[in-house]
Design a protein around this motif. Structure first.
Motif, PDB file in Angstrom:
ATOM      1  N   ASN A  85       0.829  -1.203   0.000  1.00 39.23           N
ATOM      2  CA  ASN A  85       0.000   0.000   0.000  1.00 39.23           C
ATOM      3  C   ASN A  85       0.871   1.263   0.000  1.00 39.23           C
ATOM      4  O   ASN A  85       0.666   2.196  -0.784  1.00 39.23           O
ATOM      5  CB  ASN A  85      -0.883  -0.041   1.253  1.00 39.23           C
ATOM      6  CG  ASN A  85      -1.682   1.216   1.443  1.00 39.23           C
ATOM      7  OD1 ASN A  85      -2.306   1.698   0.510  1.00 39.23           O
ATOM      8  ND2 ASN A  85      -1.653   1.762   2.638  1.00 39.23           N
ATOM      9  N   PHE A  86       1.904   1.228   0.834  1.00 43.00           N
ATOM     10  CA  PHE A  86       2.769   2.399   0.976  1.00 43.00           C
ATOM     11  C   PHE A  86       3.591   2.640  -0.287  1.00 43.00           C
ATOM     12  O   PHE A  86       3.762   3.785  -0.723  1.00 43.00           O
ATOM     13  CB  PHE A  86       3.675   2.190   2.195  1.00 43.00           C
ATOM     14  CG  PHE A  86       4.522   3.372   2.506  1.00 43.00           C
ATOM     15  CD1 PHE A  86       3.960   4.605   2.789  1.00 43.00           C
ATOM     16  CD2 PHE A  86       5.899   3.265   2.517  1.00 43.00           C
ATOM     17  CE1 PHE A  86       4.751   5.696   3.078  1.00 43.00           C
ATOM     18  CE2 PHE A  86       6.694   4.358   2.797  1.00 43.00           C
ATOM     19  CZ  PHE A  86       6.115   5.580   3.081  1.00 43.00           C
ATOM     20  N   LEU A 101      -5.458  10.050  -0.919  1.00 48.86           N
ATOM     21  CA  LEU A 101      -4.298  10.840  -1.379  1.00 48.86           C
ATOM     22  C   LEU A 101      -4.115  10.754  -2.889  1.00 48.86           C
ATOM     23  O   LEU A 101      -3.833  11.768  -3.548  1.00 48.86           O
ATOM     24  CB  LEU A 101      -3.033  10.359  -0.669  1.00 48.86           C
ATOM     25  CG  LEU A 101      -2.822  10.907   0.746  1.00 48.86           C
ATOM     26  CD1 LEU A 101      -1.679  10.192   1.437  1.00 48.86           C
ATOM     27  CD2 LEU A 101      -2.530  12.403   0.695  1.00 48.86           C
ATOM     28  N   PRO A 154      -3.804   4.638  10.406  1.00 44.60           N
ATOM     29  CA  PRO A 154      -3.114   3.439   9.880  1.00 44.60           C
ATOM     30  C   PRO A 154      -1.877   3.062  10.701  1.00 44.60           C
ATOM     31  O   PRO A 154      -1.579   1.880  10.857  1.00 44.60           O
ATOM     32  CB  PRO A 154      -2.699   3.840   8.472  1.00 44.60           C
ATOM     33  CG  PRO A 154      -3.479   5.035   8.137  1.00 44.60           C
ATOM     34  CD  PRO A 154      -3.901   5.690   9.389  1.00 44.60           C
ATOM     35  N   PHE A 162       8.455  12.739   0.810  1.00 43.12           N
ATOM     36  CA  PHE A 162       7.187  13.414   0.481  1.00 43.12           C
ATOM     37  C   PHE A 162       6.028  12.433   0.649  1.00 43.12           C
ATOM     38  O   PHE A 162       5.004  12.753   1.270  1.00 43.12           O
ATOM     39  CB  PHE A 162       7.232  13.954  -0.953  1.00 43.12           C
ATOM     40  CG  PHE A 162       5.945  14.592  -1.389  1.00 43.12           C
ATOM     41  CD1 PHE A 162       5.571  15.835  -0.912  1.00 43.12           C
ATOM     42  CD2 PHE A 162       5.096  13.937  -2.266  1.00 43.12           C
ATOM     43  CE1 PHE A 162       4.377  16.416  -1.302  1.00 43.12           C
ATOM     44  CE2 PHE A 162       3.901  14.511  -2.660  1.00 43.12           C
ATOM     45  CZ  PHE A 162       3.545  15.756  -2.187  1.00 43.12           C
ATOM     46  N   GLY A 163       6.212  11.229   0.095  1.00 42.18           N
ATOM     47  CA  GLY A 163       5.165  10.198   0.202  1.00 42.18           C
ATOM     48  C   GLY A 163       4.937   9.806   1.656  1.00 42.18           C
ATOM     49  O   GLY A 163       3.788   9.725   2.120  1.00 42.18           O
ATOM     50  N   ALA A 164       6.039   9.571   2.385  1.00 42.00           N
ATOM     51  CA  ALA A 164       5.923   9.149   3.783  1.00 42.00           C
ATOM     52  C   ALA A 164       5.272  10.244   4.627  1.00 42.00           C
ATOM     53  O   ALA A 164       4.390   9.968   5.447  1.00 42.00           O
ATOM     54  CB  ALA A 164       7.303   8.814   4.332  1.00 42.00           C
ATOM     55  N   GLY A 178      -5.235   2.430   6.087  1.00 41.18           N
ATOM     56  CA  GLY A 178      -4.103   2.682   5.188  1.00 41.18           C
ATOM     57  C   GLY A 178      -4.551   2.693   3.735  1.00 41.18           C
ATOM     58  O   GLY A 178      -4.185   3.597   2.962  1.00 41.18           O
ATOM     59  N   THR A 208      -4.515   5.925   1.271  1.00 40.24           N
ATOM     60  CA  THR A 208      -3.843   5.885  -0.038  1.00 40.24           C
ATOM     61  C   THR A 208      -4.803   6.305  -1.148  1.00 40.24           C
ATOM     62  O   THR A 208      -4.444   7.108  -2.019  1.00 40.24           O
ATOM     63  CB  THR A 208      -3.311   4.459  -0.306  1.00 40.24           C
ATOM     64  OG1 THR A 208      -2.391   4.141   0.722  1.00 40.24           O
ATOM     65  CG2 THR A 208      -2.625   4.357  -1.649  1.00 40.24           C
ATOM     66  N   TYR A 261       1.609  10.432   3.928  1.00 42.79           N
ATOM     67  CA  TYR A 261       0.906   9.261   4.478  1.00 42.79           C
ATOM     68  C   TYR A 261       0.734   9.403   5.992  1.00 42.79           C
ATOM     69  O   TYR A 261      -0.359   9.181   6.522  1.00 42.79           O
ATOM     70  CB  TYR A 261       1.711   8.004   4.147  1.00 42.79           C
ATOM     71  CG  TYR A 261       1.040   6.712   4.549  1.00 42.79           C
ATOM     72  CD1 TYR A 261      -0.174   6.332   3.993  1.00 42.79           C
ATOM     73  CD2 TYR A 261       1.626   5.862   5.482  1.00 42.79           C
ATOM     74  CE1 TYR A 261      -0.787   5.148   4.354  1.00 42.79           C
ATOM     75  CE2 TYR A 261       1.037   4.672   5.843  1.00 42.79           C
ATOM     76  CZ  TYR A 261      -0.171   4.322   5.283  1.00 42.79           C
ATOM     77  OH  TYR A 261      -0.773   3.142   5.649  1.00 42.79           O
TER      78      TYR A 261
END
Lengths: 168, 297
Positions: A21-22, B92, B177, B145-147, B85, B89, B150
């Motif tokens: 997912n991440f 986002l 999450p 940026f992604g982390a 989660g 996702t 999230y």
């Protein structure tokens, strides 16, 4: 099994699902959002840098031109000064030449006048001599034609009369 | 004369109006406070349904999610954090797609408010990556940026409180999450792998050794995230478990343990990742071996 009996409800399968997912999220966000926005920001940065560079170039070229113009101006002033000096020198030399010429002409005129005066003098003297000679010869002729005393008296009278005329 | 005759009447009228409005205010405040008092009395007087589980069980379930599992498309039962989660996702990515299609093509050199917000978010993580890892930072900036997105959105997601039905039939609000230990471990370990990848890319085998030197990093990162978010979750559970604590306090608890955690944990994880990434990916110049000069006897 090591993988099966982990406390705290840790589940490898769910960890992998979270990872999947991440990873999808990170990849998706990179391609859809991060990269385009970053590209745009870089493009804008490049645009402003280019503008800045152009401004700096223009400024430097303007400064160069200003320096060039100032140099030309200084050269022109120098040239003007030189020409002024040359002109004043030329004027001075012309003045001297003219003066010399005038002097020369004056001298010529004077010498000519002197010569002419000498000639005139000589001419006058010659004519006077000639006149005297004529008078003398006329007197002699009269003396020869009359008596000696009369002739002498006449000669004296004639001579004195001519002298009076000459003095008058 | 005319003014003198009118003014006192107007003055009297104004005074009357102000008196009436004061009376109205007093009445409405009394009604409002009375209503609250009555409701409070009723809340405590009328007995509710008995709790199906004790506070210990509630807390334990919040930590371990052993009972409140949710079916994932009927394939497997998973913790609610994983569902959160997935939803985060999706949210986002949908947001990113909307921004990509409708906003990015209209971006201007002089940004508007929304463009500024997006640029600030991207610029913040990019600067963080560049300042901490000046040599290799392209992948790092994209990763943090992604982390960051999230963790931030995932933590705030808790506030929405989307209701789901667990496998055992209990209705529950979806948590953050990363309050699921599996999610925290996934992020912590993946961050560690990213750091190691940076080390390998820059320093080859030496990068692995440099990363392994920080062997406690995945555990500390994972459990820092998990602990921080779990603490908020537990306090929230505690507050909502007891009726007496359910007034006003949830606002403070919600702000403290959700909004601040969202910011702090986002910053901490991204900062740590960037810091260690920069450290292991730094190319150090090889030291020249100094020849030992033997002292002449």
């Amino acid at each position: 099994m090591f993988l099966a009996n982990i406390p705290l409800n840790i589940d490898w399968q769910q960890i992998l699902l979270h990872l999947l997912n991440f990873v999808i999220l990170v990849g998706g966000l990179y391609f859809i959002l991060f990269n385009p926005v970053k590209k745009f920001m870089d493009k804008r940065k490049a645009h402003y840098e280019e503008m800045d560079k152009k401004a700096v170039d223009t400024l430097s070229s303007v400064k160069d031109k200003e320096r060039e113009i100032n140099e030309k101006l200084a050269n022109l002033n120098q040239e003007l000064e030189n020409k002024k000096v040359a002109a004043s020198k030329e004027i001075a030399s012309l003045k001297e030449a003219q003066l010399a010429e005038a002097q020369k002409q004056a001298e010529e005129i004077i010498s000519k006048a002197t010569i002419a005066a000498e000639k005139e003098k000589e001419k006058i003297i010659t004519s006077a001599n000639k006149e005297i000679r004529n008078l003398v010869s006329e007197g002699m002729k009269k003396v020869m034609s009359s008596s000696e005393d009369e002739a002498i008296d006449d000669f004296v009278k004639t001579f004195e009369g001519s002298k009076k005329d000459g003095s008058n | 004369m005319i003014l003198a005759s009118i003014l006192p009447i107007e003055k009297i009228g104004m005074e009357e109006v102000s008196l009436v409005s004061k009376k109205r205010k007093i009445i409405s405040w009394s009604v409002f406070l009375g209503l609250i008092a009555v409701l409070l009395v009723l809340v405590f007087v009328i007995p509710g349904n008995e709790k199906t589980e004790s506070i210990q069980e509630t807390m334990q379930d919040a930590v371990l999610h052993e009972r409140g599992l949710i079916s994932l498309f009927g394939l497997i039962n998973v913790n609610p954090g994983l569902i959160s989660g997935f939803l985060v996702t999706i949210i986002l990515l949908v947001f990113a797609v909307i921004v990509r299609i409708f906003f990015i093509p209209k971006f201007k050199y002089v940004p508007g408010k929304f463009q500024l917000l997006i640029e600030q978010a991207v610029g913040f993580f990019d600067d963080l990556a560049v300042s901490n890892s000046p040599h290799h930072n392209k992948f790092l900036s994209c990763y943090i940026f992604g982390a960051g997105a999230y963790i931030f959105v995932g933590t705030l997601f808790e506030l929405v409180g989307i209701q789901v039905v667990a496998v055992n039939g209990v209705s529950m609000a979806l948590p953050a999450p990363l309050s699921d230990i599996n999610g925290a471990i996934a992020i912590g370990c993946f961050s560690y792998l990213v750091i190691m990848a940076g080390g390998i890319y820059a320093n080859k085998a030496k990068g692995v050794l440099l990363t392994l030197k920080e062997f406690s990093l995945p555990i500390s990162m994972s459990f820092r995230l998990f602990g921080a978010l779990l603490s908020g979750l537990l306090v929230s559970e505690l507050v909502y478990y007891y009726l007496q604590l359910s007034f006003i306090l949830p606002v403070i608890v919600g702000v403290l343990f959700t909004l601040i955690h969202a910011l702090v944990q986002t910053y901490v994880l991204t900062m740590l990742t960037a810091l260690f990434y920069g450290e292991v990916s730094e190319v150090k110049p090889k030291k020249k071996k100094e020849k030992k000069v033997k002292a002449s006897i």
